[in-house]
Design an enzyme around this catalytic site. Sequence first.
Site, PDB file in Angstrom:
ATOM      1  N   ASP A 158       0.877  -1.166   0.000  1.00 31.40           N
ATOM      2  CA  ASP A 158       0.000   0.000   0.000  1.00 31.40           C
ATOM      3  C   ASP A 158       0.920   1.222   0.000  1.00 31.40           C
ATOM      4  OD1 ASP A 158       0.981   0.195   2.538  1.00 31.40           O
ATOM      5  OD2 ASP A 158      -0.867  -0.352   3.534  1.00 31.40           O
TER       6      ASP A 158
ATOM      7  N   HIS B 212      -6.880 -22.922   7.427  1.00 24.66           N
ATOM      8  CA  HIS B 212      -8.221 -23.257   6.932  1.00 24.66           C
ATOM      9  C   HIS B 212      -8.929 -22.050   6.319  1.00 24.66           C
ATOM     10  CE1 HIS B 212     -12.205 -24.614   6.308  1.00 24.66           C
ATOM     11  NE2 HIS B 212     -12.609 -23.530   6.972  1.00 24.66           N
TER      12      HIS B 212
ATOM     13  N   ASP C  67      -8.727  -7.951  -0.565  1.00 24.06           N
ATOM     14  CA  ASP C  67      -7.935  -8.294   0.610  1.00 24.06           C
ATOM     15  C   ASP C  67      -8.770  -7.941   1.830  1.00 24.06           C
ATOM     16  OD1 ASP C  67      -7.402  -5.256   0.460  1.00 24.06           O
ATOM     17  OD2 ASP C  67      -6.520  -5.808   2.372  1.00 24.06           O
TER      18      ASP C  67
ATOM     19  N   CYS D 200      -8.347 -29.452   8.196  1.00 20.28           N
ATOM     20  CA  CYS D 200      -9.552 -30.281   8.069  1.00 20.28           C
ATOM     21  C   CYS D 200      -9.239 -31.756   7.803  1.00 20.28           C
ATOM     22  CB  CYS D 200     -10.441 -29.722   6.966  1.00 20.28           C
ATOM     23  SG  CYS D 200     -11.053 -28.070   7.362  1.00 20.28           S
TER      24      CYS D 200
ATOM     25  N   CYS E 182      -7.767 -28.921   3.389  1.00 24.00           N
ATOM     26  CA  CYS E 182      -6.582 -28.276   3.967  1.00 24.00           C
ATOM     27  C   CYS E 182      -5.987 -29.142   5.082  1.00 24.00           C
ATOM     28  CB  CYS E 182      -6.912 -26.870   4.479  1.00 24.00           C
ATOM     29  SG  CYS E 182      -7.654 -26.815   6.112  1.00 24.00           S
TER      30      CYS E 182
ATOM     31  N   CYS F 200     -13.428 -29.551   2.936  1.00 24.11           N
ATOM     32  CA  CYS F 200     -12.159 -28.854   2.756  1.00 24.11           C
ATOM     33  C   CYS F 200     -10.991 -29.846   2.829  1.00 24.11           C
ATOM     34  CB  CYS F 200     -12.012 -27.794   3.843  1.00 24.11           C
ATOM     35  SG  CYS F 200     -10.479 -26.861   3.749  1.00 24.11           S
TER      36      CYS F 200
HETATM   37 ZN    ZN Z   1      -9.952 -26.607   5.942  1.00 24.82          ZN
END
Ligand code: ZN
Length: 339
Positions: free
Chosen positions: A73, A326, A257, A300, A297, A295
């Site tokens: 930024d 996650h 973002d 999970c 990831c 999910c």
């Molecule tokens: Zn996850």
Amino acid sequence: MMNLDILKEKLFFMPDATRGAVRYLTTKQLEETGTQALVTNTLHLLVHPGPDVIQQLGGIKKMMGWNGIVFTDSGGFQVFSLLHSKKWKGKVHENGATFKSPKEGNTYELTPESSIDIQMKIGSDVLVTLDDCRDTNLSRKEAEQSVERTLKWAVRCKDRFSKDYGGTKNTGKLLTAVVQGANFPDLRSYCARELVKIGFDGYNFGGYVVDGEGDLVVDEMSAVIESVPKDTIRYAMGVGKPEDIIRAAKMGYNLFDTVLVTRNARHGTVYTSEGILRIKNSDMGLDMRPVDSECDCECCQNYSRAYLHHMLKNGEATALTLLTIHNLTFYQKLIGGLS
Ligand SMILES: [Zn+2]
């Protein structure tokens, strides 16, 4: 040189690596969430460790071991909100802002030119012009002044980037501009059109993206997106909640973002395919299911809600890492689904 034109075509979600790190994640873990770009905070890096140190260390990407894209930024939003709220001492003037960091006591000057210099030293891929960001609820006159100053500063930033550094041709970097105009759609549109005349690689919706009730400022956002070319970066800064990202993407924005993703994870609030879940709630204590059964990831695939609940209750940092992984994975899938 990195091909950054992809930023003008696809949709991206950037986590905030405020001080050059996404809190609780290693760079490898960050990559595994599917993240391709991140945004760092110029003001924080200016105060510590300072742009000269970063440059000596080879730039922020080398420091992080990060092969993806880095946005900076301009430092303006942060400085002006700290000055307007009187948390920091200093003043905003025709050339930018002069301020004192309360921690080190050093005095800094942020001008359109110095903002570009700092971002160059940080070593980001996509730079942002310094804009005159003010408080909410501006009068028409204040909003007009903010737009005029933002336009003047945008010209000065572009001059610095093109004349002193040789622009995109020489650096391979992109320069984007911030659109101001508070909650006046016609001023937003005017500011965007004037910036397009100056010519940038992207246009960022600046100021506040949600109103007092937390709703997206749709009229202002539409006024901007209708005034900028489609083959540019169209960054809805600070957006936001999953439903807001979906809405802004439909309008034509392609870059997002928010601090929510990582901040919520640290408070045990997670996004799932079935809605928001609060891992700290007592009914999670014996819940053997993963955070989100859909999910894939690391969190999970390996851990139960009950285990995460136990770790959070006991302040185990590993839980913060897993929940951040996650949430970020969830956001990157959301963005992937919209592309
Ligand atoms: Zn996850």
